[in-house]
Design a protein around this motif. Structure first.
Motif, PDB file in Angstrom:
ATOM      1  N   GLY A  75       0.791  -1.224   0.000  1.00 12.72           N
ATOM      2  CA  GLY A  75       0.000   0.000   0.000  1.00 12.72           C
ATOM      3  C   GLY A  75       0.823   1.274   0.000  1.00 12.72           C
ATOM      4  N   LEU A  76       1.887   1.303  -0.768  1.00 11.62           N
ATOM      5  CA  LEU A  76       2.760   2.477  -0.785  1.00 11.62           C
ATOM      6  C   LEU A  76       2.180   3.588  -1.655  1.00 11.62           C
ATOM      7  CD1 LEU A  76       6.213   0.682  -1.201  1.00 11.62           C
ATOM      8  CD2 LEU A  76       5.081   1.413   0.924  1.00 11.62           C
ATOM      9  N   PRO A  77       2.400   4.842  -1.254  1.00 10.51           N
ATOM     10  CA  PRO A  77       1.890   5.972  -2.027  1.00 10.51           C
ATOM     11  C   PRO A  77       2.834   6.354  -3.176  1.00 10.51           C
ATOM     12  CG  PRO A  77       2.963   6.776  -0.061  1.00 10.51           C
ATOM     13  CD  PRO A  77       3.023   5.272   0.004  1.00 10.51           C
ATOM     14  N   LEU A  78       3.182   5.354  -3.982  1.00 10.41           N
ATOM     15  CA  LEU A  78       4.104   5.540  -5.100  1.00 10.41           C
ATOM     16  C   LEU A  78       3.462   4.974  -6.362  1.00 10.41           C
ATOM     17  CD1 LEU A  78       7.283   4.090  -3.349  1.00 10.41           C
ATOM     18  CD2 LEU A  78       6.832   6.519  -3.756  1.00 10.41           C
ATOM     19  N   GLU A  79       4.004   5.345  -7.506  1.00  7.28           N
ATOM     20  CA  GLU A  79       3.570   4.698  -8.740  1.00  7.28           C
ATOM     21  C   GLU A  79       3.851   3.210  -8.601  1.00  7.28           C
ATOM     22  OE1 GLU A  79       4.936   6.305 -12.428  1.00  7.28           O
ATOM     23  OE2 GLU A  79       4.826   8.361 -11.676  1.00  7.28           O
ATOM     24  N   VAL A  92      11.604   8.118  -0.308  1.00  7.51           N
ATOM     25  CA  VAL A  92      12.227   7.122   0.575  1.00  7.51           C
ATOM     26  C   VAL A  92      11.434   7.041   1.878  1.00  7.51           C
ATOM     27  CG1 VAL A  92      14.285   6.591   1.964  1.00  7.51           C
ATOM     28  CG2 VAL A  92      14.546   7.301  -0.426  1.00  7.51           C
ATOM     29  N   ALA A  93      11.091   8.186   2.431  1.00  9.07           N
ATOM     30  CA  ALA A  93      10.343   8.222   3.691  1.00  9.07           C
ATOM     31  C   ALA A  93       8.966   7.574   3.565  1.00  9.07           C
ATOM     32  CB  ALA A  93      10.195   9.665   4.174  1.00  9.07           C
ATOM     33  N   SER A  94       8.412   7.573   2.368  1.00  8.15           N
ATOM     34  CA  SER A  94       7.069   7.011   2.182  1.00  8.15           C
ATOM     35  C   SER A  94       7.055   5.484   2.142  1.00  8.15           C
ATOM     36  CB  SER A  94       6.429   7.569   0.907  1.00  8.15           C
ATOM     37  OG  SER A  94       6.984   6.965  -0.248  1.00  8.15           O
ATOM     38  N   VAL A  95       8.222   4.874   2.008  1.00  2.33           N
ATOM     39  CA  VAL A  95       8.296   3.408   1.996  1.00  2.33           C
ATOM     40  C   VAL A  95       8.395   2.946   3.444  1.00  2.33           C
ATOM     41  CG1 VAL A  95       9.584   1.375   1.238  1.00  2.33           C
ATOM     42  CG2 VAL A  95       9.332   3.349  -0.296  1.00  2.33           C
ATOM     43  N   ARG A  96       7.237   2.584   3.975  1.00  2.00           N
ATOM     44  CA  ARG A  96       7.125   2.134   5.364  1.00  2.00           C
ATOM     45  C   ARG A  96       6.447   0.782   5.372  1.00  2.00           C
ATOM     46  NH1 ARG A  96       8.320   5.703   9.027  1.00  2.00           N
ATOM     47  NH2 ARG A  96       6.985   4.801  10.619  1.00  2.00           N
ATOM     48  N   VAL A  97       6.919  -0.083   6.248  1.00  2.52           N
ATOM     49  CA  VAL A  97       6.332  -1.425   6.345  1.00  2.52           C
ATOM     50  C   VAL A  97       5.763  -1.632   7.735  1.00  2.52           C
ATOM     51  CG1 VAL A  97       7.834  -2.418   4.576  1.00  2.52           C
ATOM     52  CG2 VAL A  97       8.532  -2.509   6.972  1.00  2.52           C
TER      53      VAL A  97
END
Length: 168
Positions: A75-79, A92-97
């Protein structure tokens, strides 16, 4: 040892290093950044897995595992096609698990597919051109060495971050 054995061994070393860097860590440590622009363990392992998934799927002529159920699970807020290459600090900061299990689940699935693909390769297969957008064109052997090199570097970086976090 034949070339397939050497390549398989290299991917097994990546597997061992990634597991040593991730196993048992809470999400706070996986998502921690040593400074405001540093890569987290989560980003490093996600990125090395995305690159491996992308490159091996392309070489094997298969769909990336990410495009199955992994992208929605993260569910990452990336393409959706993002692999992390060229990410800004904010990306980078948006990649959270949420857990080590999620991160390792995706990594292990990609690792299994990768080792299945490389297990039976021979020297002739390694000479096949997989990307003619470069000069000289990139062969499968060169692509695999590139993935191994990149993945080992990022796995080592993740292990370093874990070490720093554990000393705090």
């Amino acid at each position: 040892m034949n070339c397939a054995g050497i390549i398989s061994d290299a991917f097994e070393r990546i597997h061992e290093t990634v597991h040593a860097a991730v196993e048992g860590l809470p999400s706070e440590d996986l998502n921690a950044r040593l400074d405001k622009d540093a890569n987290s363990i989560a980003w490093l392992v996600w990125h090395l897995t995305r690159v491996q998934d992308d490159h091996i799927a392309d070489a094997a002529g298969t769909e990336q595992l990410w495009f199955g159920d992994w992208a929605p699970r993260f569910g990452l807020p990336l393409e959706e096609a993002s692999t992390g290459y060229g990410h800004t600090s904010a990306q980078v900061a948006s990649v959270r698990v949420t857990s080590a299990d999620l991160l390792l689940g995706y990594f292990d699935a990609v690792h299994e597919r990768t080792t299945g693909f490389v297990r039976d390769l021979d020297g002739h297969a390694l000479d096949r051109v997989v990307d003619d957008a470069w000069s000289p064109p990139v062969t499968l052997g060169v692509r695999l060495v590139s993935v191994i090199s990149d993945d080992l570097q990022h796995a080592g970086q993740a292990a370093f971050v874990r070490g720093v976090l554990q000393r705090r």
